[in-house]
Scaffold this motif. Sequence first.
Motif, short mmCIF file in Angstrom:
data_model
loop_
_atom_site.label_atom_id
_atom_site.label_comp_id
_atom_site.label_asym_id
_atom_site.label_seq_id
_atom_site.Cartn_x
_atom_site.Cartn_y
_atom_site.Cartn_z
N LYS A 90 0.85 -1.19 0.00
CA LYS A 90 0.00 0.00 0.00
C LYS A 90 0.88 1.24 0.00
O LYS A 90 1.80 1.35 0.81
N VAL A 91 0.62 2.15 -0.92
CA VAL A 91 1.42 3.37 -1.08
C VAL A 91 0.52 4.58 -0.86
O VAL A 91 -0.58 4.67 -1.43
N THR A 92 1.00 5.53 -0.04
CA THR A 92 0.29 6.79 0.20
C THR A 92 1.19 7.95 -0.21
O THR A 92 2.33 8.06 0.28
N VAL A 93 0.70 8.78 -1.13
CA VAL A 93 1.42 9.98 -1.56
C VAL A 93 0.87 11.15 -0.75
O VAL A 93 -0.25 11.62 -0.99
N ASP A 94 1.63 11.59 0.23
CA ASP A 94 1.16 12.59 1.20
C ASP A 94 1.39 14.00 0.66
O ASP A 94 2.48 14.56 0.74
N ILE A 95 0.34 14.57 0.11
CA ILE A 95 0.37 15.95 -0.38
C ILE A 95 -0.29 16.83 0.68
O ILE A 95 -1.45 16.59 1.06
N PRO A 96 0.39 17.83 1.21
CA PRO A 96 -0.12 18.56 2.39
C PRO A 96 -1.41 19.33 2.15
O PRO A 96 -2.18 19.52 3.09
N TYR A 97 -1.68 19.75 0.92
CA TYR A 97 -2.85 20.61 0.70
C TYR A 97 -3.94 19.92 -0.12
O TYR A 97 -4.79 20.56 -0.71
N ALA A 98 -3.91 18.58 -0.17
CA ALA A 98 -4.92 17.85 -0.94
C ALA A 98 -5.09 16.46 -0.33
O ALA A 98 -4.29 16.01 0.49
N SER A 99 -6.17 15.82 -0.72
CA SER A 99 -6.40 14.45 -0.26
C SER A 99 -5.32 13.55 -0.83
O SER A 99 -5.10 13.52 -2.04
N PRO A 100 -4.60 12.81 0.03
CA PRO A 100 -3.45 12.02 -0.45
C PRO A 100 -3.88 10.84 -1.32
O PRO A 100 -4.69 10.01 -0.89
N PRO A 101 -3.37 10.73 -2.54
CA PRO A 101 -3.66 9.56 -3.37
C PRO A 101 -3.08 8.30 -2.74
O PRO A 101 -2.01 8.33 -2.14
N GLN A 102 -3.80 7.20 -2.89
CA GLN A 102 -3.37 5.92 -2.35
C GLN A 102 -3.49 4.84 -3.43
O GLN A 102 -4.35 4.91 -4.30
N GLY A 103 -2.63 3.86 -3.36
CA GLY A 103 -2.68 2.74 -4.28
C GLY A 103 -2.31 1.45 -3.58
O GLY A 103 -1.57 1.47 -2.59
N MET A 104 -2.83 0.31 -4.09
CA MET A 104 -2.55 -0.99 -3.50
C MET A 104 -2.20 -1.98 -4.60
O MET A 104 -2.78 -1.96 -5.68
N LYS A 105 -1.22 -2.83 -4.30
CA LYS A 105 -0.78 -3.87 -5.22
C LYS A 105 -0.75 -5.19 -4.48
O LYS A 105 0.00 -5.36 -3.51
N TYR A 106 -1.59 -6.15 -4.90
CA TYR A 106 -1.67 -7.46 -4.25
C TYR A 106 -0.71 -8.44 -4.93
O TYR A 106 -0.50 -8.38 -6.15
N PHE A 107 -0.16 -9.33 -4.13
CA PHE A 107 0.70 -10.38 -4.67
C PHE A 107 0.45 -11.67 -3.90
O PHE A 107 -0.19 -11.67 -2.84
#
Length: 372
Positions: free
Chosen positions: A122-139
């Motif tokens: 699970k990856v979270t791109v923490d942008i301070p002034y916006a809702s942080p985009p998130q992504g998930m990769k299953y294996f």
Amino acid sequence: MDYIREFDIRLDKEYYYAGEQVSGAVILDTIENFKLKTIRVILRGKVHVEWRILLSGDRRTVKEDQYFVDERQVIWGEQNSENTIPILPRGYHRFNFQFKLPESNLPCSFESKPCCIRYYIKVTVDIPYASPPQGMKYFTIIGPHIDCMDEQYLKPVVFEDDKSTCCWCCKKSTVSLRCVLERSAYVCKESLKLKATIDNRSDEEVALRVRLEQCCEFFIDRGVLGVSKDIKHLVFEYRGSQVKPNSRTKWDSSNSLVIPPMPTTLVGICRLAQIYYVLTVSLDTQKDADIVQLSFPITIATVPFRIPNSTTPPIIKYEHAASHVEGGQYIGPEFLLGQVYDGNDHNLRESVVLYRPVYVTVDTRSEEGPKK
């Protein structure tokens, strides 16, 4: 985000064993400069069980989780930094990450309606002034480590039983069955090595029946006794020819009992789920079933049997489970990429499956041994 053209998570492969290193990268392709505080990556593996029960006349959902892996990294920025937030320049960016899976036995990836065992990044791109985009990769995790060459599985298992029928307290006839299982652990796509001797001293014809069952048990620690769910699936069934009265015959499975792809045996590793297999050999008459019955525990392993004196190792493949066993017939809705129904049936296409776990199988040609 409008200024992120691509956000993707890529792994070096789709399946891993315990103790291996999970390597991958987070891809960001941006069309302008922007402030980016951190990029956080989580490696997680957990078991989730959930189903509905009837309690005091009400339908309630009970659920529980168990975690096996929970590791975190920051691959951009600093987690607790109070300094000026750095700016990510526009363009294509690749941020690499690595995690070491624990050496301990990990349960195999598994998908069913009441229980799922999932591993993901699970990856979270923490942008301070916006809702942080998130992504998930299953294996997929291939586990636990079970080797068909372990001594406990190489010992032949021998069972025998008989059934006598009586008429006015006098023994009338006897039907006996003796079975020898060459070894008790197999990898999927292997053939079970079973031999049976049938001695029919009765007045009726009898027929051999062999069936392999998958037994799944799921548990939730709730209250004093907890909640459990048991599910059984018939993996395969073989019916032999009739054995005439007062005759004796021998039968060899040869390559007739091939195990389809399915989840590994999972006993004593996960407190919320158990998966095991039972091979049942029985004799039936036209009137009665299972007049004589023998049961063998079968272990589905992850490391195949190696033919003695062969320099060629078995060819390993990875396949999705058969649809008629638990762990093969269910796909979570979050892994189905469907489409909106517009009233035209001819426009409907099959759903795209985003993720399904795979299991170890062997190439059937590997059982033939070395060519002379």
